[in-house]
Design an enzyme around this catalytic site. Structure first.
Site, PDB file in Angstrom:
ATOM      1  N   SER A 119       0.852  -1.187   0.000  1.00 29.66           N
ATOM      2  CA  SER A 119       0.000   0.000   0.000  1.00 29.66           C
ATOM      3  C   SER A 119       0.882   1.229   0.000  1.00 29.66           C
ATOM      4  O   SER A 119       1.836   1.316   0.771  1.00 29.66           O
ATOM      5  CB  SER A 119      -0.914   0.003   1.223  1.00 29.66           C
ATOM      6  OG  SER A 119      -1.740   1.149   1.245  1.00 29.66           O
ATOM      7  N   HIS A 123       2.270  12.197  -0.743  1.00 29.76           N
ATOM      8  CA  HIS A 123       1.879  13.606  -0.689  1.00 29.76           C
ATOM      9  C   HIS A 123       3.122  14.427  -1.029  1.00 29.76           C
ATOM     10  O   HIS A 123       4.182  14.253  -0.411  1.00 29.76           O
ATOM     11  CB  HIS A 123       1.346  13.974   0.692  1.00 29.76           C
ATOM     12  CG  HIS A 123       0.117  13.212   1.076  1.00 29.76           C
ATOM     13  ND1 HIS A 123      -1.110  13.455   0.497  1.00 29.76           N
ATOM     14  CD2 HIS A 123      -0.072  12.197   1.969  1.00 29.76           C
ATOM     15  CE1 HIS A 123      -2.010  12.641   1.024  1.00 29.76           C
ATOM     16  NE2 HIS A 123      -1.408  11.867   1.916  1.00 29.76           N
ATOM     17  N   HIS A 133      -2.047   7.316  -5.006  1.00 30.90           N
ATOM     18  CA  HIS A 133      -2.306   6.148  -4.161  1.00 30.90           C
ATOM     19  C   HIS A 133      -2.182   4.898  -5.020  1.00 30.90           C
ATOM     20  O   HIS A 133      -2.570   4.887  -6.189  1.00 30.90           O
ATOM     21  CB  HIS A 133      -3.716   6.225  -3.562  1.00 30.90           C
ATOM     22  CG  HIS A 133      -4.278   4.896  -3.175  1.00 30.90           C
ATOM     23  ND1 HIS A 133      -5.170   4.201  -3.972  1.00 30.90           N
ATOM     24  CD2 HIS A 133      -4.061   4.112  -2.095  1.00 30.90           C
ATOM     25  CE1 HIS A 133      -5.488   3.070  -3.383  1.00 30.90           C
ATOM     26  NE2 HIS A 133      -4.833   2.984  -2.244  1.00 30.90           N
ATOM     27  N   ASN A 135      -2.274   0.362  -4.411  1.00 32.54           N
ATOM     28  CA  ASN A 135      -2.131  -0.843  -3.595  1.00 32.54           C
ATOM     29  C   ASN A 135      -2.485  -2.073  -4.426  1.00 32.54           C
ATOM     30  O   ASN A 135      -3.270  -1.993  -5.381  1.00 32.54           O
ATOM     31  CB  ASN A 135      -2.987  -0.785  -2.324  1.00 32.54           C
ATOM     32  CG  ASN A 135      -4.471  -0.965  -2.611  1.00 32.54           C
ATOM     33  OD1 ASN A 135      -4.943  -2.082  -2.796  1.00 32.54           O
ATOM     34  ND2 ASN A 135      -5.221   0.126  -2.642  1.00 32.54           N
ATOM     35  N   THR A 136      -1.863  -3.178  -4.089  1.00 36.86           N
ATOM     36  CA  THR A 136      -2.256  -4.474  -4.633  1.00 36.86           C
ATOM     37  C   THR A 136      -2.191  -5.466  -3.489  1.00 36.86           C
ATOM     38  O   THR A 136      -1.368  -5.333  -2.580  1.00 36.86           O
ATOM     39  CB  THR A 136      -1.351  -4.945  -5.789  1.00 36.86           C
ATOM     40  OG1 THR A 136       0.007  -5.025  -5.334  1.00 36.86           O
ATOM     41  CG2 THR A 136      -1.426  -3.994  -6.973  1.00 36.86           C
ATOM     42  N   ARG A 137      -3.050  -6.489  -3.526  1.00 39.00           N
ATOM     43  CA  ARG A 137      -3.126  -7.412  -2.411  1.00 39.00           C
ATOM     44  C   ARG A 137      -3.706  -8.759  -2.843  1.00 39.00           C
ATOM     45  O   ARG A 137      -4.380  -8.868  -3.861  1.00 39.00           O
ATOM     46  CB  ARG A 137      -4.002  -6.828  -1.295  1.00 39.00           C
ATOM     47  CG  ARG A 137      -5.430  -6.551  -1.752  1.00 39.00           C
ATOM     48  CD  ARG A 137      -6.219  -5.769  -0.720  1.00 39.00           C
ATOM     49  NE  ARG A 137      -7.526  -5.381  -1.245  1.00 39.00           N
ATOM     50  CZ  ARG A 137      -7.748  -4.278  -1.954  1.00 39.00           C
ATOM     51  NH1 ARG A 137      -6.739  -3.464  -2.225  1.00 39.00           N
ATOM     52  NH2 ARG A 137      -8.950  -3.994  -2.396  1.00 39.00           N
ATOM     53  N   HIS A 167      -3.611   7.513 -17.159  1.00 39.73           N
ATOM     54  CA  HIS A 167      -4.604   6.536 -17.614  1.00 39.73           C
ATOM     55  C   HIS A 167      -4.084   5.718 -18.803  1.00 39.73           C
ATOM     56  O   HIS A 167      -4.390   4.525 -18.916  1.00 39.73           O
ATOM     57  CB  HIS A 167      -5.907   7.240 -17.981  1.00 39.73           C
ATOM     58  CG  HIS A 167      -6.759   7.571 -16.791  1.00 39.73           C
ATOM     59  ND1 HIS A 167      -7.668   6.700 -16.253  1.00 39.73           N
ATOM     60  CD2 HIS A 167      -6.803   8.685 -16.017  1.00 39.73           C
ATOM     61  CE1 HIS A 167      -8.262   7.256 -15.217  1.00 39.73           C
ATOM     62  NE2 HIS A 167      -7.757   8.470 -15.051  1.00 39.73           N
ATOM     63  N   HIS A 197     -20.566  12.632   0.340  1.00 39.76           N
ATOM     64  CA  HIS A 197     -20.951  13.814   1.108  1.00 39.76           C
ATOM     65  C   HIS A 197     -20.379  15.105   0.522  1.00 39.76           C
ATOM     66  O   HIS A 197     -20.775  16.196   0.924  1.00 39.76           O
ATOM     67  CB  HIS A 197     -20.549  13.669   2.584  1.00 39.76           C
ATOM     68  CG  HIS A 197     -19.074  13.668   2.839  1.00 39.76           C
ATOM     69  ND1 HIS A 197     -18.321  12.517   2.865  1.00 39.76           N
ATOM     70  CD2 HIS A 197     -18.206  14.686   3.089  1.00 39.76           C
ATOM     71  CE1 HIS A 197     -17.054  12.822   3.125  1.00 39.76           C
ATOM     72  NE2 HIS A 197     -16.960  14.137   3.267  1.00 39.76           N
TER      73      HIS A 197
END
Length: 297
Positions: A119, A123, A133, A135-137, A167, A197
């Site tokens: 992960s 910044h 960001h 991540n792979t799992r 992209h 939100h």
């Protein structure tokens, strides 16, 4: 558990560690090569590496990993690259979440799990450089296994050319596994990284998948590796291009406000944050994704 699955789990864990090593080396290389522009007169940043441990309810060993964090560098204000392999038994809340997502009612009878992954959240010092960001799992229970992950770009100052490059690299790596995969994973990322939100996306998107199991472990593992391999060529050229750009107070203010948005998403909606805290993993490692400074208006 079969010997074959044991071997596959070891292969996955080793790959996530290898990818971590590649990224750490590349990011320290960016620090070394930043010789002009904002922050170039500072000392090159270096990762501080801490071993993380997870303990089961009875205090026995339940795995861990490496937390690698760089703060106050020339290019990166704060970046974390974490890798871990953890195992044990899922608590009731995590059992319910897994059963609902995968249709695995046997989780209550046999709640054992094993999970490994990498992960990353970065910044940046210069607000022209986008936050990112990745991540792979791999996740295993006695009732099934699957892969998940992806990467997404989070600029506070958006550049169409940067978005197109990010992209484009993702698409090229996905297309090797079928031209239908990139559009599906892009749409998934757009939905997953949306902040209800705020009625807006967290950034400019990327790719995302979860619960990925076609029944062919080798193909699925190859695919998750390609998602990981796409990260550096998608992101590093953007940093090299933007890190020399000058900026003023208004650009820095925009960066801090956008970081507030990022923090809101990670604390309220992110599955990985919730899972890490609920399964007892090192809280500092789980919350590594939070920015060093943020602002709300």
């Amino acid at each position: 558990m079969s010997d074959q699955m044991d071997t596959e789990k070891q292969q996955a864990s080793a790959w996530f560690r290898e990818l971590r090593d590649q990224i750490v080396a590349a990011f320290e290389g960016l620090e070394n090569s930043h010789s002009e522009g904002p922050f170039s007169d500072q000392a090159a940043g270096r990762f501080e590496i801490t071993e993380t441990k997870r303990s089961s309810v009875d205090g026995s060993d339940a795995g861990g990993g490496l937390m690698s964090v760089m703060r106050g560098g020339r290019v990166f204000e704060k970046v974390g690259v974490n890798v871990s392999t953890v195992y044990g038994e899922l608590g009731e809340r995590a059992q319910n979440a897994m059963a609902a997502r995968k249709g695995l009612p046997g989780m209550k009878d046999d709640p054992r799990f094993w999970a490994s992954g990498i992960s990353l959240v970065a910044h940046m010092q210069n607000p022209h450089c986008p936050a990112v960001h990745m991540n792979t799992r791999m996740f295993w229970t006695p009732h099934g296994w699957w892969f998940g992950g992806g990467s997404d770009l989070n600029p506070c100052l958006e550049y169409d050319a940067d978005t197109a490059h990010f992209h484009g690299v993702q698409k090229a790596h996905c297309d090797a596994h079928g031209e239908d995969r990139y559009p599906r994973l892009k749409a998934w990322a757009d939905e997953y990284f949306y902040i209800p939100h705020r009625n807006r996306a967290r950034g400019v998107g990327g790719i995302f998948l979860d619960d990925h199991n076609t029944g062919d472990w080798a193909e699925d593992f190859d695919f998750i590796q390609d998602i990981g391999k796409a990260f550096l060529p998608a992101f590093v050229p953007l940093v090299e291009k933007r890190r020399v750009d000058t900026f003023g107070e208004s650009e820095k203010d925009a960066q801090l406000v956008h970081r507030g948005l990022y923090a809101e998403y990670n604390l309220v909606y992110d599955r990985g944050t919730k899972f890490g805290l609920e399964t007892g993993h090192d809280a500092n490692a789980v919350l590594m994704s939070l920015p060093p400074m943020a602002k709300w208006v």
